[in-house]
Design a protein around this motif. Structure first.
Motif, short mmCIF file in Angstrom:
data_model
loop_
_atom_site.label_atom_id
_atom_site.label_comp_id
_atom_site.label_asym_id
_atom_site.label_seq_id
_atom_site.Cartn_x
_atom_site.Cartn_y
_atom_site.Cartn_z
N LEU A 194 18.68 -23.46 62.68
CA LEU A 194 17.89 -23.82 61.50
C LEU A 194 17.93 -22.72 60.44
CD1 LEU A 194 14.83 -25.52 63.21
CD2 LEU A 194 16.57 -26.63 61.79
N TYR A 216 22.58 -31.22 62.35
CA TYR A 216 21.23 -31.79 62.55
C TYR A 216 21.23 -32.82 63.68
CZ TYR A 216 18.79 -29.50 58.72
OH TYR A 216 18.19 -28.56 57.92
N ASP A 221 17.75 -34.10 65.41
CA ASP A 221 16.97 -34.51 64.24
C ASP A 221 17.76 -35.59 63.49
OD1 ASP A 221 15.53 -34.78 61.90
OD2 ASP A 221 15.10 -32.63 61.72
N GLN A 224 17.00 -36.04 59.49
CA GLN A 224 17.68 -35.05 58.66
C GLN A 224 19.19 -35.28 58.70
OE1 GLN A 224 17.06 -32.62 56.55
NE2 GLN A 224 14.84 -32.59 56.60
N GLY A 225 19.68 -35.63 59.87
CA GLY A 225 21.10 -35.88 60.01
C GLY A 225 21.55 -37.00 59.08
#
Length: 269
Positions: A194, A216, A221, A224-225
């Motif tokens: 991150l 991501y 995630d 976000q991906g």
């Protein structure tokens, strides 16, 4: 070009090189590659390298028929390049792609690019163990080969060897990249991943949006991906055409959001 302004092959090479920088995420500039390719064609319509440059531009425009036409014309003019095997791969013709890439590697055995393309084609066909040999050959021919390094890392990741993959990314040119962020994610080093991804956003500039999405997804995630993957599609990021076949997306392939994005490529069935 400065020495000989009518040198078509130099314009074709300028186009191919400029496009490669954009594909790798080093620049957002698009116009120079097109201008140089058109100049090359104008100077010498029968130059295979000029048609290869045009194939690359058509590829980036998602004009699959145009890209294949230009790539085949380059082949007719005895210029063997990486676009035709790549086009065959993204349209799912893996056996043809492997044959074309293997032929190119045999015709030009000292070309690190041809070896790397052969490795990429095998990787996307899920023939991971076989992909290692040409990729290693590419790196032997050119120890600073950025693309071969990336691919060797990616192959080790899908083989379930994240620590071996990290060894390829633990170099200065990758330490602030989405590639090492993905490697950190697969090793369970979430905070470090991150930190890298947040740093990319804060610094701005050109970077590989498609690989940020993959990082991501590796972190688990999905929201976000998909946000980053959508941005990559909106900007026609360099490696987006491979999304339908790329192993990195196997975990989300049945997600309706992924299917909707891939449909935007309008790839032939």
């Amino acid at each position: 070009i400065h020495i000989q302004p009518d040198y078509a092959a130099a314009y074709a090479s300028l186009s191919l090189t400029t496009r490669l920088l954009r594909t790798r995420g080093f620049t957002l500039e698009e116009g120079a590659a097109r201008t140089a390719a058109l100049k090359a064609i104008d100077l010498d319509p029968n130059l295979g390298e000029a048609h290869a440059a045009m194939a690359g531009l058509k590829f980036d425009e998602w004009d699959w028929i145009g890209a294949e036409t230009e790539a085949q014309r380059a082949l007719e003019l005895n210029y063997v390049d990486e676009y035709y095997p790549s086009l065959l791969t993204i349209t799912g013709r893996h056996a043809e792609a492997i044959a074309a890439a293997e032929h190119a590697a045999k015709v030009d055995p000292l070309s690190p690019i041809k070896q790397n393309t052969f490795g990429i084609v095998l990787y996307n066909a899920r023939r991971y163990d076989e992909a290692l040999s040409p990729l290693k050959r590419s790196l032997d021919l050119d120890p600073g080969n950025y693309a071969a390094t990336l691919m060797l890392g990616a192959v080790n990741e899908v083989l379930g060897k994240p620590q071996e993959a990290m060894a390829f990314f633990d170099h200065p040119e990758f330490r602030e990249s989405p590639y090492i962020a993905r490697a950190y994610a697969l090793l369970g080093r979430r905070d470090e991943a991150l930190t890298i991804l947040n740093g990319l956003v804060q610094r701005g500039g050109a970077f590989d949006l498609h690989e940020v999405a993959i990082a991501y997804f590796a972190l688990g995630d999905k929201d976000q991906g998909f946000e980053w993957l959508t941005r990559a599609f909106d900007q026609r990021s360099g490696y987006i055409p491979w999304a339908r076949v790329q192993p990195a997306f196997d975990g989300i392939r049945d997600d309706p959001r992924f299917k909707a994005l891939v449909a935007r490529l309008k790839l032939p069935d």
